[in-house]
Design a protein around this motif. Structure first.
Motif, PDB file in Angstrom:
ATOM      1  N   VAL A  64       6.629   7.617   8.979  1.00 25.54           N
ATOM      2  CA  VAL A  64       5.754   6.624   8.373  1.00 25.54           C
ATOM      3  C   VAL A  64       4.811   7.342   7.424  1.00 25.54           C
ATOM      4  O   VAL A  64       4.156   8.306   7.799  1.00 25.54           O
ATOM      5  CB  VAL A  64       4.930   5.874   9.443  1.00 25.54           C
ATOM      6  N   ILE A  65       4.773   6.880   6.196  1.00 25.53           N
ATOM      7  CA  ILE A  65       3.885   7.485   5.206  1.00 25.53           C
ATOM      8  C   ILE A  65       2.901   6.415   4.744  1.00 25.53           C
ATOM      9  O   ILE A  65       3.296   5.407   4.185  1.00 25.53           O
ATOM     10  CB  ILE A  65       4.683   8.023   4.003  1.00 25.53           C
ATOM     11  N   THR A  66       1.642   6.648   4.975  1.00 32.75           N
ATOM     12  CA  THR A  66       0.656   5.607   4.648  1.00 32.75           C
ATOM     13  C   THR A  66      -0.546   6.184   3.937  1.00 32.75           C
ATOM     14  O   THR A  66      -1.673   5.813   4.217  1.00 32.75           O
ATOM     15  CB  THR A  66       0.132   4.915   5.917  1.00 32.75           C
ATOM     16  N   ASP A  67      -0.324   7.114   3.029  1.00 33.52           N
ATOM     17  CA  ASP A  67      -1.502   7.771   2.475  1.00 33.52           C
ATOM     18  C   ASP A  67      -1.844   7.371   1.042  1.00 33.52           C
ATOM     19  O   ASP A  67      -2.458   8.114   0.319  1.00 33.52           O
ATOM     20  CB  ASP A  67      -1.399   9.288   2.599  1.00 33.52           C
ATOM     21  N   LEU A  68      -1.462   6.185   0.643  1.00 37.30           N
ATOM     22  CA  LEU A  68      -1.900   5.718  -0.663  1.00 37.30           C
ATOM     23  C   LEU A  68      -3.293   5.105  -0.554  1.00 37.30           C
ATOM     24  O   LEU A  68      -3.549   4.295   0.307  1.00 37.30           O
ATOM     25  CB  LEU A  68      -0.953   4.647  -1.201  1.00 37.30           C
ATOM     26  N   THR A  69      -4.152   5.502  -1.448  1.00 32.54           N
ATOM     27  CA  THR A  69      -5.469   4.880  -1.477  1.00 32.54           C
ATOM     28  C   THR A  69      -5.399   3.587  -2.281  1.00 32.54           C
ATOM     29  O   THR A  69      -4.399   3.290  -2.919  1.00 32.54           O
ATOM     30  CB  THR A  69      -6.495   5.803  -2.146  1.00 32.54           C
ATOM     31  N   GLU A  70      -6.464   2.854  -2.234  1.00 33.45           N
ATOM     32  CA  GLU A  70      -6.499   1.594  -2.974  1.00 33.45           C
ATOM     33  C   GLU A  70      -6.326   1.825  -4.471  1.00 33.45           C
ATOM     34  O   GLU A  70      -5.615   1.097  -5.158  1.00 33.45           O
ATOM     35  CB  GLU A  70      -7.830   0.886  -2.714  1.00 33.45           C
ATOM     36  N   ALA A  71      -6.969   2.867  -4.986  1.00 34.02           N
ATOM     37  CA  ALA A  71      -6.860   3.177  -6.413  1.00 34.02           C
ATOM     38  C   ALA A  71      -5.416   3.509  -6.781  1.00 34.02           C
ATOM     39  O   ALA A  71      -4.907   3.068  -7.809  1.00 34.02           O
ATOM     40  CB  ALA A  71      -7.767   4.346  -6.766  1.00 34.02           C
ATOM     41  N   GLU A  72      -4.777   4.256  -5.916  1.00 39.11           N
ATOM     42  CA  GLU A  72      -3.382   4.600  -6.176  1.00 39.11           C
ATOM     43  C   GLU A  72      -2.513   3.351  -6.112  1.00 39.11           C
ATOM     44  O   GLU A  72      -1.584   3.185  -6.888  1.00 39.11           O
ATOM     45  CB  GLU A  72      -2.907   5.636  -5.154  1.00 39.11           C
ATOM     46  N   TYR A  73      -2.851   2.490  -5.174  1.00 37.56           N
ATOM     47  CA  TYR A  73      -2.096   1.251  -5.051  1.00 37.56           C
ATOM     48  C   TYR A  73      -2.247   0.403  -6.319  1.00 37.56           C
ATOM     49  O   TYR A  73      -1.284  -0.148  -6.823  1.00 37.56           O
ATOM     50  CB  TYR A  73      -2.583   0.452  -3.837  1.00 37.56           C
ATOM     51  N   GLU A  74      -3.470   0.334  -6.833  1.00 38.42           N
ATOM     52  CA  GLU A  74      -3.717  -0.450  -8.050  1.00 38.42           C
ATOM     53  C   GLU A  74      -2.871   0.080  -9.188  1.00 38.42           C
ATOM     54  O   GLU A  74      -2.276  -0.676  -9.942  1.00 38.42           O
ATOM     55  CB  GLU A  74      -5.192  -0.382  -8.432  1.00 38.42           C
TER      56      GLU A  74
END
Ligand SMILES: [Zn+2]
Length: 108
Positions: A64-74
Motif C-alpha cells: 500500500v502506497i499512500t504518501d501523496l500530499t494534497e498538493a501533489e494530488y492537486e
C-alpha cells in the motif's frame, strides 16, 4: 473487488495527515491494471485528499502506497482526468514502467 473487501482494506489504511482511517464513502477507484489498483481517498476527519496505490495479489494486499500530499494530488488531478483513454494510458504506462512506484509517488 467486492465492497466487503474494500471495506476491510480501507479499514487498515490510515490518513497520512491525521492518522484516522479512511471511510469507504470517501474512496473512489481511479483505475486498475492487473494487481495494481489506484484510488483517490479523502479523509472525513481532516479533509486531506490522497492517492492510494494498492498491489493485490491472490486476494491479499501486497503493498500500500499512500504518501501523496494534497498538493501533489492537486497537481496530479490537474494533469490527469481519468477516463477510458487514461486507463489505457495507465495500462501502457504500467506495462513499460520498470521502476519503483514509491519513487514516483514521493518527492515533489
Ligand atoms: Zn485525515
Amino acid at each position: 473487488m467486492r465492497d466487503a473487501f474494500l471495506k476491510r482494506l480501507f479499514a487498515m489504511i490510515k490518513c497520512e495527515s491525521c492518522g484516522h482511517n479512511y471511510e469507504v464513502a470517501g474512496i473512489e477507484v481511479l483505475g486498475h491494471e492487473d494487481n495494481l489498483w489506484l484510488f483517490s481517498a479523502s479523509c472525513n476527519f481532516c479533509q486531506t485528499q490522497g492517492l492510494i496505490a494498492i498491489v493485490v495479489k491472490e486476494g491479499k494486499i501486497a503493498e500500500v502506497i499512500t504518501d501523496l500530499t494534497e498538493a501533489e494530488y492537486e497537481r496530479f488531478s490537474q494533469s490527469v482526468t481519468v477516463g477510458v483513454d487514461d486507463v489505457l494510458d495507465m495500462h501502457n504506462f504500467l506495462k513499460e514502467f520498470d521502476g519503483d512506484l514509491t519513487c514516483m509517488f514521493s518527492e515533489g
